[in-house]
Design an enzyme around this catalytic site. Structure first.
Site, short mmCIF file in Angstrom:
data_model
loop_
_atom_site.label_atom_id
_atom_site.label_comp_id
_atom_site.label_asym_id
_atom_site.label_seq_id
_atom_site.Cartn_x
_atom_site.Cartn_y
_atom_site.Cartn_z
N GLU A 120 15.87 54.90 35.94
CA GLU A 120 16.40 56.24 36.23
C GLU A 120 17.23 56.26 37.51
OE1 GLU A 120 13.34 55.56 35.29
OE2 GLU A 120 12.77 56.88 33.63
N PHE B 27 -1.27 64.39 32.91
CA PHE B 27 -0.61 63.10 32.74
C PHE B 27 0.88 63.22 33.10
CE2 PHE B 27 1.72 60.14 29.86
CZ PHE B 27 1.35 58.97 30.50
N GLN B 28 1.33 62.37 33.98
CA GLN B 28 2.73 62.32 34.44
C GLN B 28 3.19 63.64 35.07
OE1 GLN B 28 5.13 60.48 31.28
NE2 GLN B 28 4.57 58.49 32.14
N LYS C 54 7.61 71.56 29.45
CA LYS C 54 7.73 71.22 28.03
C LYS C 54 7.72 72.49 27.18
CE LYS C 54 6.07 67.58 24.98
NZ LYS C 54 5.13 66.48 24.83
N MET D 128 24.34 41.78 56.15
CA MET D 128 24.45 42.73 57.26
C MET D 128 23.22 42.65 58.16
SD MET D 128 26.46 44.73 58.71
CE MET D 128 27.74 45.67 57.88
C1 LIG Z 1 26.84 49.66 56.51
C2 LIG Z 1 27.62 50.93 56.79
C3 LIG Z 1 28.58 50.94 57.78
C4 LIG Z 1 29.37 52.06 58.00
N1 LIG Z 1 30.38 52.01 58.93
C5 LIG Z 1 31.26 53.03 59.00
C6 LIG Z 1 32.42 52.93 59.82
O1 LIG Z 1 32.67 51.94 60.49
N2 LIG Z 1 33.28 53.97 59.82
C7 LIG Z 1 33.07 55.11 59.06
O2 LIG Z 1 33.91 56.01 59.06
N3 LIG Z 1 31.97 55.23 58.32
C8 LIG Z 1 31.07 54.22 58.25
N4 LIG Z 1 29.98 54.34 57.43
C9 LIG Z 1 29.79 55.59 56.67
C10 LIG Z 1 29.13 56.67 57.51
O3 LIG Z 1 27.75 56.41 57.58
C11 LIG Z 1 29.39 58.08 56.90
O4 LIG Z 1 28.94 58.10 55.57
C12 LIG Z 1 30.87 58.47 56.90
O5 LIG Z 1 31.44 58.25 58.16
C13 LIG Z 1 30.99 59.93 56.53
O6 LIG Z 1 32.32 60.25 56.33
P1 LIG Z 1 32.77 61.78 56.22
O7 LIG Z 1 32.25 62.53 57.38
O8 LIG Z 1 34.23 61.78 55.97
O9 LIG Z 1 32.10 62.25 54.82
P2 LIG Z 1 30.79 63.14 54.50
O10 LIG Z 1 29.60 62.61 55.15
O11 LIG Z 1 30.79 63.28 53.02
O12 LIG Z 1 31.14 64.54 55.16
C14 LIG Z 1 32.18 65.32 54.65
C15 LIG Z 1 32.28 66.61 55.44
O13 LIG Z 1 33.31 67.40 54.83
C16 LIG Z 1 32.82 68.72 54.63
N5 LIG Z 1 33.46 69.29 53.45
C17 LIG Z 1 33.11 69.13 52.15
N6 LIG Z 1 33.92 69.82 51.36
C18 LIG Z 1 34.82 70.41 52.16
C19 LIG Z 1 35.93 71.27 51.92
N7 LIG Z 1 36.27 71.67 50.70
N8 LIG Z 1 36.66 71.70 52.98
C20 LIG Z 1 36.30 71.34 54.26
N9 LIG Z 1 35.26 70.54 54.55
C21 LIG Z 1 34.54 70.08 53.50
C22 LIG Z 1 31.31 68.56 54.45
O14 LIG Z 1 30.63 69.77 54.74
C23 LIG Z 1 31.00 67.43 55.42
O15 LIG Z 1 30.72 67.91 56.71
C24 LIG Z 1 29.15 53.23 57.22
C25 LIG Z 1 28.16 53.24 56.25
C26 LIG Z 1 27.42 52.10 56.01
C27 LIG Z 1 26.39 52.12 54.92
C1 LIG Z 2 17.80 50.14 49.36
C2 LIG Z 2 18.13 49.54 50.70
N1 LIG Z 2 17.26 48.71 51.29
C3 LIG Z 2 17.57 48.14 52.49
C4 LIG Z 2 18.76 48.41 53.11
C5 LIG Z 2 19.11 47.78 54.46
N2 LIG Z 2 20.29 46.92 54.33
C6 LIG Z 2 21.54 47.30 54.64
S1 LIG Z 2 22.70 46.15 54.36
C7 LIG Z 2 21.53 45.04 53.83
C8 LIG Z 2 21.91 43.66 53.38
C9 LIG Z 2 22.71 43.68 52.13
O1 LIG Z 2 22.78 42.36 51.63
P1 LIG Z 2 23.73 41.99 50.44
O2 LIG Z 2 23.54 42.93 49.32
O3 LIG Z 2 23.59 40.56 50.11
O4 LIG Z 2 25.16 42.29 51.06
P2 LIG Z 2 25.91 41.53 52.28
O5 LIG Z 2 25.58 42.29 53.51
O6 LIG Z 2 25.39 40.14 52.33
O7 LIG Z 2 27.35 41.63 51.96
C10 LIG Z 2 20.25 45.60 53.89
C11 LIG Z 2 19.00 44.91 53.51
C12 LIG Z 2 19.62 49.33 52.45
N3 LIG Z 2 20.79 49.69 52.99
N4 LIG Z 2 19.30 49.84 51.24
#
Ligand SMILES: Cc1cc2nc3c(=O)[nH]c(=O)nc-3n(C[C@H](O)[C@H](O)[C@H](O)COP(=O)(O)OP(=O)(O)OC[C@H]3O[C@@H](n4cnc5c(N)ncnc54)[C@H](O)[C@@H]3O)c2cc1C
Ligand SMILES: Cc1ncc(C[n+]2csc(CCOP(=O)(O)OP(=O)(O)O)c2C)c(N)n1
Ligand SMILES: [Mg+2]
Length: 623
Positions: free
Chosen positions: A69, A131-132, A181, A525
């Site tokens: 799911e 159940f469930q 249900k 990472m």
């Molecule tokens: C491993 C990892 C590394 C990351 N590194 C980076 C990085 O280096 N740089 C980076 O940028 N991000 C990075 N991120 C992502 C980061 O965590 C955020 O998800 C991202 O920065 C959010 O972008 P955002 O604010 O544009 O989008 P969202 O979080 O989706 O926010 C969107 C905003 O827009 C608003 N909005 C929605 N609809 C409308 C509308 N119609 N009009 C006006 N406003 C609206 C919402 O209310 C919200 O506040 C990383 C994520 C991971 C998993």
């Molecule tokens: C469900 C979940 N568990 C743990 C993490 C923490 N986490 C972030 S990046 C990462 C490593 C990802 O490894 P891989 O899929 O091999 O990608 P790579 O970084 O090597 O490109 C982990 C464990 C996460 N983001 N999501």
């Protein structure tokens, strides 16, 4: 999908057109979904949802049987991100419902419109640990925009219609409808129109003559170093064209968040690239040196700001945002324009035009402001020219990111793979029809750096929750939403193993997506953080994988191993042009790092750069 549309059309012509009809709750469920425009749902059956499944085949809605799911929720999410429509998933009570939870949270953190339907035990059993039985509305309360427990067939139509309205309006998000249900089995008089919810208006209409608008224009007029922070809200709002026109008219450079990539064309001369923790160095420097930030639909995530105390210290800030609770949450702003971005820009634009006209013609009279209040200088003056030049100098020769020109040193880097997938899409003239769904980790960041997204909704990635296992099911949802597109799943060896069971769904649904596993033998990472902050103690980050090509073959999907750089291009071409899905295992450099990187607690400009000893260049401005 054409077949689905035909089936729905045939059904529409035989279904009751208007006036109440007595139907079971299960029939009402599918009737409402169909009339809400739903063509496909992603799900998995079980006891408490069986009445609904029993009524499904007659509905004309296509059901994708997932293998877990979580996959259903991510597919609905990927479908929504790729199409802009509401995605729908369905599961049974108890474990079916709890398996949805990670997917719902993923959609919540990135504001994705998804409606999740769950079966629940009969209303007479509620609270008896039947159940469930699980309190899924309680569990999902903090990770849904809204949720419902429906115990009577007569309440179902309204709850479902309101769920769609809530999911897609204002700031979008997931909504869960839990249906007992007996509510599925009972009957009620159904009339679609009678169940229309009131239009949802999350905020009062912004007035053009408001003090905030005036102040925003004053700040723009006073600015010589503005930067637009382009976020995901641009895509939600459908404001891509307005933002492009705005940036061009006032010559303002555009930095993009991870979730904003594609909202502004990467090759545009005003496009800077991604900001934040793994953003480009010149982008972060530009933000730190800016005198005005125009935040368009972005929420100043901590990955974007670095240390808040030192964030953009010289900049005034204008925040255009639909959700008032985001204003001043992380970054204190000078002006907040609350509303839908497209509406706000369309309101702001004529005012700026009027200001500029008044500035050029000081004697002209104003229709909306007293003449004393008009500024003497125009917005978007030649002053930004010097600023654009300054940023160009910081950027240096950006072409070095085009690593295809670097000599082959015998190492295969993830960056090569991503770059080649981008080149393949470009060469085929299909950049606007190529969607990349990434997983989470290093490969996700390399994708953001090396695949230049020109078009909106071409990058599908879990930003806020950072959910490993997202890529494969999200890619399936995206391909079903956009069968005209080439869809790539780019996943790490760790994350791919979390939802690889959905390979079987690909085969059952005959879906053609290309799967690129970036195999570095590590939870990369985590390893990079262990290298940087835990004295290279690689505790539990090396990860063993099965032979991914054999795994694909076991599902009847062809595949290829790639170990050398020269094999990348032909393999990528083969995958794109193959008649079926294709799985590639790219054995890449094991201990490569993503650079630049901002350490936790560091300021945006304090980036750790790629070590000099690395054969791979980072940017031209590396000393
Ligand atoms: C491993 C990892 C590394 C990351 N590194 C980076 C990085 O280096 N740089 C980076 O940028 N991000 C990075 N991120 C992502 C980061 O965590 C955020 O998800 C991202 O920065 C959010 O972008 P955002 O604010 O544009 O989008 P969202 O979080 O989706 O926010 C969107 C905003 O827009 C608003 N909005 C929605 N609809 C409308 C509308 N119609 N009009 C006006 N406003 C609206 C919402 O209310 C919200 O506040 C990383 C994520 C991971 C998993
Ligand atoms: C469900 C979940 N568990 C743990 C993490 C923490 N986490 C972030 S990046 C990462 C490593 C990802 O490894 P891989 O899929 O091999 O990608 P790579 O970084 O090597 O490109 C982990 C464990 C996460 N983001 N999501
Ligand atoms: Mg890995």
């Amino acid at each position: 999908m054409e077949q689905i549309a035909e089936r729905q059309e045939a059904r529409r012509s035989t279904s009751p057109s208007s006036g109440p009809a007595r139907m079971t709750g299960a029939q009402i469920l599918w009737e409402v979904l169909q009339r809400e425009g739903v063509e496909v749902v992603f799900g998995y059956p079980g006891g408490a949802i069986m009445p609904a499944y029993d009524a499904l085949p007659a509905s004309g809605i296509h059901h994708v049987l997932v293998r877990h799911e979580q996959g259903a929720a991510h597919m609905a999410d990927g479908y929504a991100r790729a199409s802009g429509k509401v995605g729908v998933c369905i599961a049974t009570s108890g474990p079916g419902a709890t398996n949805l939870v990670t997917g719902i949270a993923t959609a919540m953190l990135d504001s994705i419109p998804v409606v999740c339907v769950t079966g629940q035990v009969s209303s007479s059993l509620l609270g008896s640990d039947a159940f469930q039985e699980i309190d899924i509305t309680g569990i999902t309360l903090p990770i849904t925009k809204h949720n419902y427990l429906v115990t009577r067939a007569e309440d179902l139509a309204y709850a479902l219609r309101e769920a769609f309205e809530v999911a897609r309006s204002g700031r979008p998000g997931p909504v869960l409808v839990d249906i007992t249900k007996d509510a599925q089995q009972g009957t009620a008089l159904f009339n679609f129109e009678d169940a229309t919810p009131p239009a949802y208006r999350p905020h009062p209409m912004l007035r053009a003559e408001s003090a905030e608008m005036h102040r925003a224009i004053e700040l723009m007029r006073a600015s010589t170093k503005p930067v637009i922070l382009a976020g995901h809200g641009i895509i939600h709002s459908g404001a891509e064209r307005e933002v492009l026109a705005f940036a061009e008219r006032y010559q303002i450079p555009v930095a993009t968040t991870l979730l904003g990539l594609g909202a502004f064309p990467a090759s545009h001369p005003l496009a800077l690239g991604m900001m934040g923790m793994h953003g480009e160095s010149w982008v972060n420097h530009a933000i730190q040196q800016a005198d005005l930030l125009l935040a368009f639909g972005m929420r100043f995530d901590d990955r974007v700001t670095g240390n808040l105390a030192q964030y953009a210290p010289n900049a005034k800030k204008i925040h255009i945002e639909i959700d008032p609770s985001e204003i001043n949450k992380n970054v204190k702003v000078d002006v907040a324009l609350i509303g839908d971005l497209k509406e706000v820009l369309n309101t702001l634009e004529p005012l700026i035009h009027n200001f500029n006209y008044k500035a050029t013609n000081p004697d002209a009279s104003s229709s909306t402001q007293s003449s004393e209040s008009w500024p003497k200088a125009k917005v978007g003056r030649d002053a930004t020219k010097a600023w654009l030049r300054e940023i160009r100098n910081m950027k240096g020769d950006a072409a070095v990111r085009d690593i295809i020109n670097l000599p082959d040193n015998g190492h295969l880097y993830a960056a090569h793979v991503i770059n080649d997938i981008w080149q393949e899409a470009k060469a085929a003239g299909r950049l606007d029809k190529t969607i990349i769904a990434t997983d989470v980790g290093q490969h996700q960041m390399w994708e953001a750096q090396y695949f230049k997204h020109e078009d909106t909704r071409t990058l599908i990635t879990s930003g806020g929750l950072g959910t490993m296992g997202f890529a494969l099911p999200a890619a399936i949802g995206a391909k079903i939403a956009r069968p005209d597109c080439d869809v790539w799943c780019i996943a790490g060896d760790g994350g791919f193993q979390m939802t690889a069971a959905e390979l079987s769904t690909i085969v059952q649904e005959n879906i053609h997506i290309n799967v690129a596993v970036i195999n570095n033998g590590f939870l990369g990472m985590v390893r990079q953080w262990q290298e940087a902050f835990y004295d290279k103690n690689y505790a539990c980050s090396p990860i063993l994988s099965p032979d991914f090509v054999k795994l694909a073959e076991a599902h009847g999907i062809p595949g290829a191993h790639v170990t050398e750089r020269k094999q990348v291009t032909p393999t990528v071409t083969k995958a794109r042009t193959a008649p079926t899905a294709f799985v590639m295992n790219f054995s890449v450099e094991k201990e490569d790092g993503v650079y630049p990187m901002i350490a936790p607690g560091a300021a945006l400009h304090e980036m750790v750069r790629r070590p000099q000893k690395d054969p791979l260049l980072e940017t031209a401005e590396d000393e």
